[in-house]
Design a protein around this motif. Structure first.
Motif, mmCIF file in Angstrom:
data_model
loop_
_atom_site.group_PDB
_atom_site.id
_atom_site.type_symbol
_atom_site.label_atom_id
_atom_site.label_comp_id
_atom_site.label_asym_id
_atom_site.label_seq_id
_atom_site.Cartn_x
_atom_site.Cartn_y
_atom_site.Cartn_z
ATOM 1 N N GLY A 106 0.828 -1.268 0.018
ATOM 2 C CA GLY A 106 0.027 -0.175 -0.131
ATOM 3 C C GLY A 106 1.060 1.207 0.030
ATOM 4 O O GLY A 106 2.005 0.977 0.608
ATOM 5 N N THR A 107 0.277 2.311 -0.550
ATOM 6 C CA THR A 107 1.158 3.703 -0.602
ATOM 7 C C THR A 107 0.403 4.784 0.009
ATOM 8 O O THR A 107 0.966 5.976 -0.234
ATOM 9 C CB THR A 107 1.378 3.790 -1.862
ATOM 10 N N ARG A 126 0.037 -0.747 -6.071
ATOM 11 C CA ARG A 126 -0.854 -1.084 -7.492
ATOM 12 C C ARG A 126 -0.082 -0.069 -8.631
ATOM 13 O O ARG A 126 -0.047 -0.383 -9.553
ATOM 14 C CB ARG A 126 -2.272 -1.024 -7.515
ATOM 15 N N ASP A 127 0.213 1.302 -8.062
ATOM 16 C CA ASP A 127 0.934 2.225 -8.811
ATOM 17 C C ASP A 127 2.375 2.235 -8.731
ATOM 18 O O ASP A 127 2.564 2.676 -7.700
ATOM 19 C CB ASP A 127 0.201 3.529 -8.773
ATOM 20 N N PRO A 128 3.064 1.638 -9.488
ATOM 21 C CA PRO A 128 4.683 1.668 -9.343
ATOM 22 C C PRO A 128 5.065 3.030 -9.161
ATOM 23 O O PRO A 128 6.056 3.017 -8.296
ATOM 24 C CB PRO A 128 5.249 0.991 -10.532
ATOM 25 N N ALA A 129 4.712 3.980 -9.761
ATOM 26 C CA ALA A 129 5.188 5.482 -9.594
ATOM 27 C C ALA A 129 4.901 5.986 -8.000
ATOM 28 O O ALA A 129 5.703 6.444 -7.479
ATOM 29 C CB ALA A 129 4.504 6.289 -10.444
ATOM 30 N N ALA A 164 7.939 6.913 -5.293
ATOM 31 C CA ALA A 164 7.840 8.236 -4.823
ATOM 32 C C ALA A 164 7.788 7.940 -3.192
ATOM 33 O O ALA A 164 8.614 8.635 -2.398
ATOM 34 C CB ALA A 164 6.607 9.063 -4.959
ATOM 35 N N LEU A 165 7.080 7.128 -2.727
ATOM 36 C CA LEU A 165 7.177 6.851 -1.281
ATOM 37 C C LEU A 165 8.528 6.241 -0.649
ATOM 38 O O LEU A 165 8.744 6.720 0.223
ATOM 39 C CB LEU A 165 6.014 5.811 -0.876
ATOM 40 N N ILE A 223 15.744 5.603 5.682
ATOM 41 C CA ILE A 223 15.797 3.984 6.135
ATOM 42 C C ILE A 223 15.825 2.985 4.975
ATOM 43 O O ILE A 223 15.593 1.743 5.241
ATOM 44 C CB ILE A 223 14.593 3.713 6.889
ATOM 45 N N GLU A 224 16.540 3.452 3.925
ATOM 46 C CA GLU A 224 16.724 2.589 2.864
ATOM 47 C C GLU A 224 15.456 1.734 2.273
ATOM 48 O O GLU A 224 15.714 0.559 1.801
ATOM 49 C CB GLU A 224 17.850 1.809 3.107
ATOM 50 N N ALA A 225 14.430 2.493 2.265
ATOM 51 C CA ALA A 225 13.247 1.717 1.895
ATOM 52 C C ALA A 225 13.249 1.755 0.132
ATOM 53 O O ALA A 225 14.033 2.601 -0.635
ATOM 54 C CB ALA A 225 11.922 2.714 1.988
ATOM 55 N N GLN A 226 12.736 0.644 -0.577
ATOM 56 C CA GLN A 226 12.739 0.450 -2.021
ATOM 57 C C GLN A 226 11.462 -0.011 -2.486
ATOM 58 O O GLN A 226 10.924 -0.933 -1.814
ATOM 59 C CB GLN A 226 14.019 -0.419 -2.295
ATOM 60 N N ALA A 227 11.196 0.756 -3.565
ATOM 61 C CA ALA A 227 9.972 0.077 -4.067
ATOM 62 C C ALA A 227 10.233 -1.253 -5.050
ATOM 63 O O ALA A 227 11.394 -1.741 -5.498
ATOM 64 C CB ALA A 227 9.565 1.089 -5.241
ATOM 65 N N VAL A 228 8.946 -1.979 -4.980
ATOM 66 C CA VAL A 228 9.094 -3.484 -5.770
ATOM 67 C C VAL A 228 7.977 -3.572 -6.596
ATOM 68 O O VAL A 228 6.861 -2.873 -6.183
ATOM 69 C CB VAL A 228 9.322 -4.565 -4.597
ATOM 70 N N GLU A 229 7.976 -4.463 -7.611
ATOM 71 C CA GLU A 229 6.911 -4.483 -8.550
ATOM 72 C C GLU A 229 6.477 -5.952 -8.495
ATOM 73 O O GLU A 229 5.160 -6.288 -8.867
ATOM 74 C CB GLU A 229 7.347 -4.119 -9.963
ATOM 75 N N ASP A 230 7.280 -6.963 -7.866
ATOM 76 C CA ASP A 230 7.019 -8.269 -7.916
ATOM 77 C C ASP A 230 6.402 -8.422 -6.512
ATOM 78 O O ASP A 230 7.144 -9.043 -5.714
ATOM 79 C CB ASP A 230 8.042 -9.143 -8.189
ATOM 80 N N LEU A 231 5.074 -8.636 -6.321
ATOM 81 C CA LEU A 231 4.676 -8.797 -5.161
ATOM 82 C C LEU A 231 4.969 -10.174 -4.419
ATOM 83 O O LEU A 231 5.256 -10.376 -3.175
ATOM 84 C CB LEU A 231 3.059 -8.362 -4.764
ATOM 85 N N PRO A 232 4.721 -11.372 -5.272
ATOM 86 C CA PRO A 232 4.658 -12.484 -4.825
ATOM 87 C C PRO A 232 6.063 -12.737 -4.220
ATOM 88 O O PRO A 232 6.447 -13.516 -3.175
ATOM 89 C CB PRO A 232 4.485 -13.564 -5.862
#
Length: 317
Positions: free
Chosen positions: A138-139, A164-167, A171-172, A179-188
């Motif tokens: 969630g974002t 659901r929206d990779p952008a 951004a988040l 804290i070195e957060a990273q976005a991912v697209e492969d949820l499984p």
């Protein structure tokens, strides 16, 4: 009642005075007291006002000789963010000596902070001590507060964010680069790598599947607070050691559990206990390193009142 007798605490005041460590501790105390029978609350009541429009009331008391009151809140669709809902309203606090109302507190900001603090409290009680990877699903606003609260209880080495929206996820993650957060697209794949998973969505159908989750993971289901919308599938419920914030509320409104029960896959005894019972030591939380633990967060009047009372009392310290 004189207007000067009533303190108005707005969202900015809440943000200044309700820090996460203090709120996490307030949630521990509130949930222990709820399971011990010290606090009192009624189940949430909701009046439908049309599609994506609800008025909810949540009354409770922190004790026989402690603050009492109610949260009155609207849950409406957010025109600025289709598919999301905003919880706007007030918490009315009464003092216990003369029964006078003493404060009106912004409910939206309290809800944002105390929900994340309660998740952190449950994660501290149920996740493995060596949990190193956190997945946020969630974002929205709750994703932000959870990114503030959860690192308070575990020193996560990796923080993954899926939306659901990779952008929006990117951004988040950029906002939480500290804290070195990273976005991912492969949820499984992310779910299979995570030690702690938090679902914080407005999904109506499952976004998390039990087959993705490895033994030893702790899962927090937070987004759905009533019958209907679900964030995980039946397999996730069946595989998990299921801990509720309140058994009575879970039997009334925990959508994922209710759907699995209606399918004949679990009974009421699948709820092994309340988080307050785990904190009191009367129910085991994690029984082994391989347990998949699941905390269902529905939110409660005593949590709102405990957070609001903390803010009110801080005005006089």
């Amino acid at each position: 009642m004189d207007r000067n007798d009533l303190t108005i605490i707005d969202a900015a005041d809440v943000r200044r005075r309700l820090d996460y460590p203090s709120c996490i501790e307030a949630m521990r105390e509130a949930m222990r007291a709820l399971s011990a029978g010290t606090t009192r609350q009624l189940l949430r009541t909701m009046i439908p006002l049309g599609e994506a429009r609800t008025f909810a009331q949540m009354p409770g008391a922190l004790g026989t000789h402690d603050m009492f009151g109610a949260k009155l809140v609207s849950v409406f669709g957010d025109p600025a963010a289709p598919g999301r809902r905003r919880h706007r309203g007030v918490i009315v606090l009464f003092e216990p000596d003369d029964g006078k109302p003493v404060a009106i507190v912004d409910a939206e900001e309290i809800t944002h902070i105390r929900t994340a603090a309660a998740t952190a409290m449950a994660t501290d009680a149920l996740a493995r001590e060596d949990a190193g990877t956190l997945l946020i699903v969630g974002t929205g606003g709750q994703a932000r507060t959870h990114l503030e609260a959860l690192p308070q209880v575990r020193p996560f080495r990796r923080i993954l964010i899926w939306g659901r929206d990779p952008a929006k996820a990117a951004a988040l993650a950029a906002d939480y680069s500290c804290i070195e957060a990273q976005a991912v697209e492969d949820l499984p794949r992310a779910a299979a790598e995570a030690d702690v998973i938090c679902t914080l969505t407005a999904a109506s159908q499952p976004v998390l599947r039990g087959e993705w989750v490895r033994p030893g993971t702790h899962v927090n289901l937070v987004g759905s607070s009533g019958p209907g919308p679900v964030e995980c599938d039946h397999e996730m419920v069946v595989r998990a050691r299921y801990i509720a914030d309140s058994r009575a509320s879970a039997l009334d409104a925990a959508a994922e559990f209710l759907d699995a029960r209606a399918a004949g896959l679990v009974g009421d005894d699948h709820i092994v206990g309340e988080i307050g019972e785990v904190l009191l030591g009367t129910v085991a939380g994690r029984t082994s390193a391989d347990d998949i633990t699941l905390y269902k967060s529905l939110g409660h009047a005593v949590q709102d009142l405990a957070a609001a009372a903390h803010v009110y009392r801080s005005l006089n310290t």
